[in-house]
Scaffold this motif. Structure first.
Motif, mmCIF file in Angstrom:
data_model
loop_
_atom_site.group_PDB
_atom_site.id
_atom_site.type_symbol
_atom_site.label_atom_id
_atom_site.label_comp_id
_atom_site.label_asym_id
_atom_site.label_seq_id
_atom_site.Cartn_x
_atom_site.Cartn_y
_atom_site.Cartn_z
ATOM 1 N N TRP A 48 27.712 -14.945 -5.960
ATOM 2 C CA TRP A 48 26.390 -14.849 -6.978
ATOM 3 C C TRP A 48 26.905 -15.529 -7.988
ATOM 4 C CZ3 TRP A 48 25.042 -8.755 -6.890
ATOM 5 C CH2 TRP A 48 24.644 -8.448 -5.764
ATOM 6 N N GLU A 49 25.862 -16.563 -8.250
ATOM 7 C CA GLU A 49 26.237 -17.382 -9.515
ATOM 8 C C GLU A 49 25.582 -16.574 -10.706
ATOM 9 O OE1 GLU A 49 27.999 -19.856 -9.399
ATOM 10 O OE2 GLU A 49 28.030 -19.970 -7.161
ATOM 11 N N ASP A 50 25.978 -17.133 -11.886
ATOM 12 C CA ASP A 50 25.263 -16.407 -13.063
ATOM 13 C C ASP A 50 23.859 -16.291 -13.177
ATOM 14 O OD1 ASP A 50 26.301 -15.301 -15.723
ATOM 15 O OD2 ASP A 50 25.168 -16.750 -16.209
ATOM 16 N N SER A 51 23.390 -17.530 -12.925
ATOM 17 C CA SER A 51 21.801 -17.767 -12.832
ATOM 18 C C SER A 51 21.110 -16.802 -11.769
ATOM 19 C CB SER A 51 21.425 -18.910 -12.772
ATOM 20 O OG SER A 51 21.637 -19.700 -11.567
ATOM 21 N N LEU A 52 21.611 -16.677 -10.445
ATOM 22 C CA LEU A 52 21.099 -15.769 -9.598
ATOM 23 C C LEU A 52 21.203 -14.383 -10.095
ATOM 24 C CD1 LEU A 52 20.134 -15.179 -6.805
ATOM 25 C CD2 LEU A 52 22.593 -15.150 -5.895
ATOM 26 N N TYR A 53 22.449 -14.045 -10.517
ATOM 27 C CA TYR A 53 22.754 -12.449 -11.162
ATOM 28 C C TYR A 53 21.706 -12.130 -12.116
ATOM 29 C CZ TYR A 53 25.089 -8.176 -11.880
ATOM 30 O OH TYR A 53 25.255 -6.930 -12.094
ATOM 31 N N GLY A 54 21.128 -13.044 -12.954
ATOM 32 C CA GLY A 54 20.117 -13.001 -13.965
ATOM 33 C C GLY A 54 18.819 -12.407 -13.418
ATOM 34 N N GLU A 55 18.470 -12.983 -12.246
ATOM 35 C CA GLU A 55 17.325 -12.799 -11.357
ATOM 36 C C GLU A 55 17.674 -11.254 -10.662
ATOM 37 O OE1 GLU A 55 14.402 -11.983 -8.984
ATOM 38 O OE2 GLU A 55 15.883 -12.902 -7.892
ATOM 39 N N LEU A 56 18.644 -11.185 -10.123
ATOM 40 C CA LEU A 56 18.958 -9.976 -9.550
ATOM 41 C C LEU A 56 18.961 -8.907 -10.425
ATOM 42 C CD1 LEU A 56 22.041 -11.049 -7.220
ATOM 43 C CD2 LEU A 56 19.479 -10.855 -6.526
ATOM 44 N N LEU A 57 19.166 -8.907 -11.766
ATOM 45 C CA LEU A 57 19.113 -7.861 -12.635
ATOM 46 C C LEU A 57 17.685 -7.338 -12.585
ATOM 47 C CD1 LEU A 57 21.433 -9.169 -15.454
ATOM 48 C CD2 LEU A 57 21.809 -7.019 -13.996
ATOM 49 N N SER A 58 16.589 -8.020 -12.062
ATOM 50 C CA SER A 58 15.278 -7.458 -12.149
ATOM 51 C C SER A 58 15.505 -5.801 -11.205
ATOM 52 C CB SER A 58 14.360 -8.184 -11.539
ATOM 53 O OG SER A 58 14.605 -8.627 -10.080
ATOM 54 N N VAL A 59 16.638 -5.712 -10.606
ATOM 55 C CA VAL A 59 16.849 -4.528 -9.751
ATOM 56 C C VAL A 59 17.813 -3.768 -10.687
ATOM 57 C CG1 VAL A 59 17.200 -3.311 -7.775
ATOM 58 C CG2 VAL A 59 15.612 -5.282 -7.774
ATOM 59 N N THR A 60 17.614 -2.482 -10.916
ATOM 60 C CA THR A 60 18.843 -1.930 -11.608
ATOM 61 C C THR A 60 19.339 -0.952 -10.405
ATOM 62 O OG1 THR A 60 17.277 0.077 -11.834
ATOM 63 C CG2 THR A 60 17.535 -1.606 -13.802
ATOM 64 N N GLY A 61 20.712 -0.928 -10.695
ATOM 65 C CA GLY A 61 21.760 -0.242 -9.804
ATOM 66 C C GLY A 61 22.242 -0.913 -8.779
ATOM 67 N N GLY A 62 23.557 -0.839 -8.554
ATOM 68 C CA GLY A 62 24.268 -1.585 -7.806
ATOM 69 C C GLY A 62 23.995 -1.604 -6.475
ATOM 70 N N LYS A 63 23.852 -0.500 -5.989
ATOM 71 C CA LYS A 63 23.437 -0.302 -4.510
ATOM 72 C C LYS A 63 22.057 -0.939 -4.168
ATOM 73 C CE LYS A 63 24.355 3.975 -4.114
ATOM 74 N NZ LYS A 63 25.149 4.420 -5.157
ATOM 75 N N GLU A 64 21.243 -0.765 -5.137
ATOM 76 C CA GLU A 64 19.930 -1.191 -4.868
ATOM 77 C C GLU A 64 19.799 -2.608 -5.060
ATOM 78 O OE1 GLU A 64 21.016 1.057 -6.748
ATOM 79 O OE2 GLU A 64 19.787 3.051 -6.424
ATOM 80 N N ARG A 65 20.631 -3.145 -5.832
ATOM 81 C CA ARG A 65 20.939 -4.584 -6.118
ATOM 82 C C ARG A 65 21.297 -5.396 -4.847
ATOM 83 N NH1 ARG A 65 23.393 -5.006 -11.354
ATOM 84 N NH2 ARG A 65 21.462 -4.290 -11.982
ATOM 85 N N ILE A 66 22.098 -4.816 -4.334
ATOM 86 C CA ILE A 66 22.781 -5.461 -2.955
ATOM 87 C C ILE A 66 21.687 -5.683 -2.001
ATOM 88 C CG2 ILE A 66 24.503 -5.318 -1.057
ATOM 89 C CD1 ILE A 66 26.090 -4.103 -3.028
ATOM 90 N N LEU A 67 20.942 -4.468 -1.830
ATOM 91 C CA LEU A 67 19.772 -4.230 -0.810
ATOM 92 C C LEU A 67 18.694 -5.329 -1.237
ATOM 93 C CD1 LEU A 67 19.535 -0.644 -0.390
ATOM 94 C CD2 LEU A 67 19.860 -1.948 1.515
ATOM 95 N N TYR A 68 18.366 -5.517 -2.267
ATOM 96 C CA TYR A 68 17.322 -6.551 -2.920
ATOM 97 C C TYR A 68 17.736 -7.920 -2.535
ATOM 98 C CZ TYR A 68 14.821 -9.305 -6.280
ATOM 99 O OH TYR A 68 13.794 -10.322 -6.582
ATOM 100 N N TYR A 69 19.203 -8.149 -2.760
ATOM 101 C CA TYR A 69 19.696 -9.360 -2.409
ATOM 102 C C TYR A 69 19.486 -9.893 -0.966
ATOM 103 C CZ TYR A 69 23.054 -13.071 -1.279
ATOM 104 O OH TYR A 69 23.835 -14.367 -1.053
ATOM 105 N N LEU A 70 19.722 -8.926 -0.057
ATOM 106 C CA LEU A 70 19.638 -9.155 1.457
ATOM 107 C C LEU A 70 18.256 -9.348 1.742
ATOM 108 C CD1 LEU A 70 21.888 -6.313 2.866
ATOM 109 C CD2 LEU A 70 21.903 -8.820 3.417
ATOM 110 N N ASP A 71 17.483 -8.226 0.827
ATOM 111 C CA ASP A 71 16.001 -8.630 1.486
ATOM 112 C C ASP A 71 15.203 -9.788 1.110
ATOM 113 O OD1 ASP A 71 15.813 -6.149 2.512
ATOM 114 O OD2 ASP A 71 14.971 -5.173 1.193
#
Ligand code: XBP
Ligand code: MG
Length: 261
Positions: A48-71
């Motif tokens: 995960w690059e910094d810019s991608l992580y900024g987008e992934l922060l649209s989902v709170t919670g670490g487990k939820e964030r991993i699932l969102y990334y997969l989807d």
């Protein structure tokens, strides 16, 4: 008499703090690094690059964030049969790395946090935490970044203690119940639009301290938006709202914000 009643209703009694991005730059310096280390440990080619992580922060919670990334980003990735176990294991490894980073002393509190917590406590304000992150992360961060800091907080509400994470108001409502206070007597501190939505939905006046991930977000409804809490020798910048002649966030400013002055 009516004026006395109004004044009483608006008396500030407690401050409720978000953790990630608010007390410290844990997203950039902690969670992101820890996620990538956990992925490498598991032999995954995810980075995960910094810019991608900024987008992934649209989902709170670490487990939820991993699932969102997969989807959202890895429809190609073959789904393990026991997906929730796979995610839980990755998340546990990520937590281990986060705790390691924190114990190495690599994540200090943001400027002004230590000063404000001490001043608030001395002036009789009650302190609490409302965060999406796992409890172990919060404990470790406070123990390392502010020795004795853990005992400053009367309530620490974290992670899965409520089923619906921010932007749902549940975590703030939980803290209010534990404090036995109505929202009119408290102020929330947040760094993100999702956190602000959570606090506002719990009817809390909210002060926002932005950071690199959140500076461009919509903070409509915040009582005050600043670039940090500021210090006497390093004043804050006001991005929205009215701070009068204050140069940094202190208890006097917080009382004024709650009263709507
Ligand atoms: C914080 C988060 C947390 C951390 C990860 O949101 O969303 O996800 O990124 O923590 P907020 P865990 O600051 O609004 O509480 O991995 O422990 O879930
Ligand atoms: Mg946050």
């Amino acid at each position: 008499m009516v004026r006395d009643l109004v004044r009483k209703m608006k008396r500030l009694e407690a401050l409720i703090f978000d953790v990630d991005g608010t007390l410290a730059e844990t997203e950039r310096d902690g969670h992101l690094v820890a996620f990538n280390r956990a992925f490498a440990d598991a032999g995954l080619d995810w980075q995960w690059e910094d810019s991608l992580y900024g987008e992934l922060l649209s989902v709170t919670g670490g487990k939820e964030r991993i699932l969102y990334y997969l989807d959202r980003y890895r429809p190609d990735f073959p789904r393990p049969r026991a997906l929730s176990d796979f995610v839980a294991n990755l998340h546990a490894a990520k937590t281990k790395h986060f705790l390691q980073l924190v114990s190495e002393g690599g994540i200090p509190l943001r400027p002004g946090v230590k000063r404000l917590l001490g001043e608030a406590k001395r002036s009789g304000l009650r302190l609490a935490i409302a965060t999406t992150a796992s409890p172990a992360n919060v404990t470790a961060l406070l123990e390392n970044a502010l020795p004795g800091g853990l005992s400053l907080f009367e309530v620490i509400a974290a992670g899965d203690v409520v089923p619906a994470k921010k932007p749902a108001p549940d975590i703030y409502n939980y803290v209010l119940r534990e404090l036995k206070l109505s929202p009119e007597r408290c102020l929330a501190f947040e760094d993100s639009a999702l956190g602000l939505r959570s606090a506002l939905a719990a009817r809390l006046k909210t002060l926002v301290t932005v950071n690199g991930y959140t500076a461009g977000q919509d903070f409509a409804g915040a009582a005050l938006v600043v670039d940090g809490l500021g210090e006497p020798e390093a004043p804050f910048r006001v991005l929205a709202g009215e701070a009068g002649d204050a140069a940094y966030v202190d208890a006097a400013l917080l009382h004024k914000l709650l009263a709507g002055a």
